[in-house]
Design an enzyme around this catalytic site. Structure first.
Site, short mmCIF file in Angstrom:
data_model
loop_
_atom_site.label_atom_id
_atom_site.label_comp_id
_atom_site.label_asym_id
_atom_site.label_seq_id
_atom_site.Cartn_x
_atom_site.Cartn_y
_atom_site.Cartn_z
CB SER A 1 -0.88 -0.02 1.34
OG SER A 1 -0.26 -0.23 2.60
CD GLU B 1 -7.49 -5.52 1.41
OE1 GLU B 1 -6.37 -6.23 1.38
OE2 GLU B 1 -7.76 -4.28 1.02
CG ASP C 1 2.51 -6.64 1.12
OD1 ASP C 1 2.37 -7.79 1.02
OD2 ASP C 1 1.33 -5.95 1.04
#
Ligand code: KIV
Length: 295
Positions: free
Chosen positions: A59, A196, A97
């Protein structure tokens, strides 16, 4: 000479959180807390607050680097920010990530890139997106001794395949596939799973069915833990705020106020004031003037 081992843990530093801590918290029914960070001061503040785990999420691409989605983020971007986070957080479990195309091409590349997160990024574990199609990669990375967190439901790296940032698992067949994927990732050796943007009742059902902890984001209160993107929580990312976010502060407004106050102070000569200024004694100043009289 004494052979007693002196623990580096001080009164201000908690015990290091590990994947075992995650498992124990699930067994005890204690919620696991996780937030994202991309830099040293934020990682420090999150760690100090006692949050269990920090995700250096891709992100990063959206909330820090200003991209439309997470696809342009590279391994180099991730490692650069992972190192900064690892310098700031000593106790939280640090999860790096894996960015788009760092684990999809071959299991060899997946293992090599996962290894870089631990070797060059200071991370304790990695996260990657996808279900059954990633089972081999997860198995190979875990086989190399690297803990893997899975990620199911809305997987942002597949934004084009999913037709946008949309909730997943809303039909009976999609929910069944998601449950199967959760089992597959667990069997492949994942130590935990992000869920998610999936229906709360499905996330709760999966959390009860599998032995590894689930970490929800937009997946309701029935998960074993929760994660949020820190920039959403702090109100730092203005472009959009997903429905599932609880905003705990409005740092964007705070920043704006600080910057306009500074602008005003400089333009009206209220800053710098005497207390922000370096002084010189009168004697030294007189000497200086004498010395420079003929310069
Ligand atoms: O990149 C990220 O921040 C994430 C979280 C949304 C789980 O993957």
């Amino acid at each position: 000479m004494s052979t007693t081992t002196i623990s580096p843990t001080t009164s201000h530093q908690r015990k290091k959180v590990t994947t075992l801590t995650f498992r124990q918290k699930k067994e005890r029914g204690e919620p696991i807390t996780m937030l994202t960070a991309y830099d040293y001061p934020t990682a420090m503040a999150i760690d100090k607050a006692g949050i269990d785990s920090i995700l250096v999420g891709d992100s990063l691409g959206m909330v820090v680097l200003g991209y439309e989605n997470t696809l342009p983020v590279t391994m180099e971007d991730m490692l650069h920010h992972a190192r900064a986070v690892s310098r700031g957080a000593k106790s939280a479990l640090l999860v790096g990530d894996m960015p788009f195309m760092s684990y999809q091409v071959s299991t060899e590349e997946a293992v090599r890139n996962a290894g870089r997160f631990l070797q060059n990024g200071g991370m304790d574990a990695v996260k990657l997106e996808g279900g059954r199609e990633r089972a081999d990669a997860v198995r190979a990375i875990v086989g190399a001794g690297i803990p893997v967190m899975g990620h199911l439901g809305l997987t942002p790296q597949s934004v084009h395949q999913l037709g946008g940032f949309r909730a997943q698992g809303k039909t009976a067949s999609a929910a069944k596939r998601l449950l199967e994927d959760a089992h597959i990732l667990k069997d492949a050796g994942a130590f935990s799973l992000v869920l998610e943007s999936v229906p709360a009742r499905l996330a709760e059902y999966i959390s009860k069915q599998i032995s590894i902890p689930t970490i929800g984001i937009g997946a309701g209160a029935g998960c074993d833990g929760q994660v949020l993107v820190t920039h959403d929580l702090l109100g730092l990312f203005e472009r959009f705020t997903p429905k599932f976010v609880k905003q705990y502060a409005n740092f964007h407004a705070e920043m704006n106020k600080a910057f306009t106050d500074y602008l005003d102070d400089v333009e009206t000569k209220r800053f710098p004031a005497v207390e922000h200024t370096v002084e010189m004694s009168d004697d030294e100043w007189d000497d200086f003037q004498r010395l420079t009289l003929n310069v």
